[in-house]
Every structure is written in structure tokens, then in C-alpha cells.
Design a protein around this motif. Structure first.
Motif, PDB file in Angstrom:
ATOM      1  N   HIS A   1       0.827  -1.201   0.000  1.00 54.62           N
ATOM      2  CA  HIS A   1       0.000   0.000   0.000  1.00 54.62           C
ATOM      3  C   HIS A   1       0.865   1.257   0.000  1.00 54.62           C
ATOM      4  O   HIS A   1       1.800   1.386   0.796  1.00 54.62           O
ATOM      5  CB  HIS A   1      -0.899   0.012   1.243  1.00 54.62           C
ATOM      6  CG  HIS A   1      -1.876  -1.121   1.276  1.00 54.62           C
ATOM      7  ND1 HIS A   1      -3.014  -1.141   0.508  1.00 54.62           N
ATOM      8  CD2 HIS A   1      -1.880  -2.274   1.984  1.00 54.62           C
ATOM      9  CE1 HIS A   1      -3.685  -2.257   0.758  1.00 54.62           C
ATOM     10  NE2 HIS A   1      -3.019  -2.966   1.638  1.00 54.62           N
ATOM     11  N   ASN A   2       0.538   2.178  -0.875  1.00 58.40           N
ATOM     12  CA  ASN A   2       1.346   3.392  -0.995  1.00 58.40           C
ATOM     13  C   ASN A   2       1.164   4.304   0.213  1.00 58.40           C
ATOM     14  O   ASN A   2       0.090   4.358   0.825  1.00 58.40           O
ATOM     15  CB  ASN A   2       0.988   4.156  -2.272  1.00 58.40           C
ATOM     16  CG  ASN A   2      -0.394   4.791  -2.225  1.00 58.40           C
ATOM     17  OD1 ASN A   2      -1.358   4.158  -1.800  1.00 58.40           O
ATOM     18  ND2 ASN A   2      -0.501   6.029  -2.670  1.00 58.40           N
ATOM     19  N   PRO A   3       2.199   5.035   0.581  1.00 61.48           N
ATOM     20  CA  PRO A   3       2.045   6.050   1.630  1.00 61.48           C
ATOM     21  C   PRO A   3       1.076   7.138   1.179  1.00 61.48           C
ATOM     22  O   PRO A   3       0.959   7.437  -0.010  1.00 61.48           O
ATOM     23  CB  PRO A   3       3.465   6.618   1.793  1.00 61.48           C
ATOM     24  CG  PRO A   3       4.377   5.614   1.157  1.00 61.48           C
ATOM     25  CD  PRO A   3       3.591   4.968   0.073  1.00 61.48           C
ATOM     26  N   LEU A   4       0.396   7.730   2.150  1.00 62.67           N
ATOM     27  CA  LEU A   4      -0.457   8.884   1.902  1.00 62.67           C
ATOM     28  C   LEU A   4      -0.030  10.010   2.838  1.00 62.67           C
ATOM     29  O   LEU A   4       0.555   9.758   3.898  1.00 62.67           O
ATOM     30  CB  LEU A   4      -1.934   8.521   2.126  1.00 62.67           C
ATOM     31  CG  LEU A   4      -2.552   7.560   1.105  1.00 62.67           C
ATOM     32  CD1 LEU A   4      -3.975   7.205   1.504  1.00 62.67           C
ATOM     33  CD2 LEU A   4      -2.524   8.139  -0.307  1.00 62.67           C
ATOM     34  N   PRO A   5      -0.304  11.252   2.470  1.00 63.85           N
ATOM     35  CA  PRO A   5       0.194  12.384   3.270  1.00 63.85           C
ATOM     36  C   PRO A   5      -0.590  12.581   4.562  1.00 63.85           C
ATOM     37  O   PRO A   5      -1.725  12.099   4.712  1.00 63.85           O
ATOM     38  CB  PRO A   5      -0.001  13.575   2.326  1.00 63.85           C
ATOM     39  CG  PRO A   5      -1.168  13.185   1.475  1.00 63.85           C
ATOM     40  CD  PRO A   5      -1.030  11.700   1.264  1.00 63.85           C
TER      41      PRO A   5
END
Length: 273
Positions: free
Chosen positions: A47-51
Motif C-alpha cells: 500500500h502506498n504512503p499517503l500524506p
């Protein structure tokens, strides 16, 4: 030890790592399991990082993305000649974060990007499949499929993930969802994307019956539209790699599917099933 043999389904592109905080087992164990099963390619798609800490309990931190890419690259080198280890990422489509995601995608040499809808709001607090959902399931599906159409049109991904994952809320899609399903598949087709048959539904107790995402009746619609398919396990533990691939292989062959999609450098090719 499972004896190695060449599987008709050659690739499993949806595997997670402990970096997402809800998967277990060393990355090497996932690769070894793929080798045992006779797969030719396996791919990590964490899962990609989110801000701003959005849903940080179920994904990599921003500072871990470099490490993730380095680890997959190292495994590709270590296992060369035994199995091809591909570099993927599962990105969440979140309305308003398009520029953030675009920078992530441009920064690394991805082999493929899997696109998914886990949240219905910008703050990532409204899950797309709330457990034991007591609200209107038709409204839930409508919101979900609208976001999936935006994802498909965004150009961000190569593969659409777990198409009808909303059914983890306890509500299967029905006649009310038929138009949304048909429209969304048309958008996916027009965008030139692939769609995964995600076998994790065979192990999800929330479903009324074990089944993949999307349900097999929808897979028949996908085949009729000639949308390229992949078959992925969405493994969160090494023993889940290749889950129920034999079951899906038999279904696909009975329904006239003779090719599946594979990826390298975000370019798709087809292989014979």
C-alpha cells in the motif's frame, strides 16, 4: 514442501509486506512460496504512503518507500534465474490527492501499478467496506463505483484491484448495482486497463460464501468485454500466495479465457493460459 511445477497461471502480482502493518512474514518467504508453486513471476504491491498520516495504520510511512523499492530490487537480483520478482505498488485513489500520487508514480521504475478504492472520503475515514454495514448498501456501492470510474480515468494504474470489495460489508451486489457494474466495466475497458481476479475472498469470513473479487458472474462480463485479466492472491502471509489459483484456472478455461496479462516496466503483454 510443495513440489515445483509450472502453473498455467504464471504470475501473482498482489503481495504485501510487513511494511503495511497488517501483513506477516519476511519478503523472502513470499518469493520462496512462489517458487514452490511453480510461478514464473511474483510481484510485491504494498500500500502506498499517503500524506498527513492518512490511514497510516494500514500502509507504509512516507519515509519507507525508498526502502521498499530497494528491498524488492534486491530480491529481484537474489532470485534471478529462479523466479522474476516484479516491483509494483497498490495505490489508493483518493479524491484531491492526485498530484501527490502522480509524484510517487514518477519517482520509481515500477513494473505495474494496482489501483484500489479503500476509502470513500478525502480524509480516509470512511471505508469502502464498513463491517456489518447497517446503512443503504446501494448508496455505498454507488459511491464506490463512482470513485472506481475516476480511478480508471486517472491514468494512474495498470490493474484494477478487487472490483467488488464492498461486499466485505456483508452485502453482495445485486440488481440495483447492475448498471453501475456495467458502466464501470465499460470505463475500465475504454481506459485500456486490466482487471484482477483477486482470490483473497476465498479466505474472507465476512463474505456470505467464499468467492473471488469480482464475483464469477461479473468475471463472465469482463470476458465478454475482452478486458485483460490477471489472477492475484492479495497475499498478506506467505502461505496465501497463489490461493485458489487452480479453481480460477478451471473457471477461466471453461469460459473460454485463453490468455492472461503480465507486466514489465508498466507495459502489458499477454501469455497463454
Amino acid at each position: 514442501m510443495v513440489q515445483c511445477c509450472i502453473m498455467p497461471i504464471r504470475c501473482d502480482y498482489h503481495m504485501h509486506t510487513p511494511l503495511c502493518k497488517h501483513a506477516a512474514g519476511p519478503m523472502e518467504a513470499y518469493v520462496e512460496r512462489g517458487i514452490e508453486l511453480g510461478l514464473e513471476e511474483i510481484g510485491f504491491a504494498d500500500h502506498n504512503p499517503l500524506p498527513d498520516g492518512r490511514s497510516s495504520n494500514v500502509r507504509m510511512d512516507e519515509g519507507e518507500l525508498d526502502y521498499y523499492v530497494d528491498r524488492v530490487t534486491e530480491l529481484r537480483f537474489r532470485y534471478r534465474g529462479k523466479i522474476d520478482v516484479m516491483l509494483g505498488l497498490e495505490i489508493d485513489y483518493v479524491d484531491g490527492l492526485e498530484d501527490y500520487v502522480a509524484k510517487q508514480l514518477a519517482a520509481y521504475p515500477w513494473d505495474y501499478i494496482i489501483g484500489s478504492i479503500h476509502f470513500l472520503d478525502n480524509a480516509c475515514r470512511e471505508p469502502s467496506w464498513p463491517r456489518r454495514y447497517a446503512g443503504d448498501p446501494h448508496q455505498l456501492y454507488a459511491r464506490y463505483f463512482e470513485l472506481m470510474r475516476r480511478l480508471a480515468r486517472s491514468g494512474f494504474c495498470d490493474i484494477i484491484a478487487h472490483f467488488d470489495v464492498v461486499k466485505r460489508s456483508g452485502h453482495l451486489p445485486g440488481e440495483h448495482e447492475a448498471d453501475d457494474v456495467a458502466e464501470t466495466l465499460q470505463v475500465i475497458r475504454a481506459a485500456g486497463l486490466s482487471l484482477e481476479i483477486n482470490t483473497s475472498g476465498y479466505r474472507h469470513a465476512e463474505l456470505p460464501e467464499p468467492q473471488p473479487y469480482p464475483m464469477l458472474s461479473t468475471v463472465k462480463q469482463v470476458l465478454a468485454l475482452d478486458i485483460p485479466l490477471t489472477v492475484n492472491s492479495d497475499a498478506h502471509a506467505p502461505e496465501q500466495v497463489g490461493t485458489q489459483f487452480a479453481t480460477i484456472e478451471q473457471f477461466l478455461k471453461r469460459n473460454g479465457c485463453s490468455q492472461l496479462a503480465k507486466f514489465d516496466g508498466r507495459k502489458r503483454a499477454m501469455y497463454e493460459l
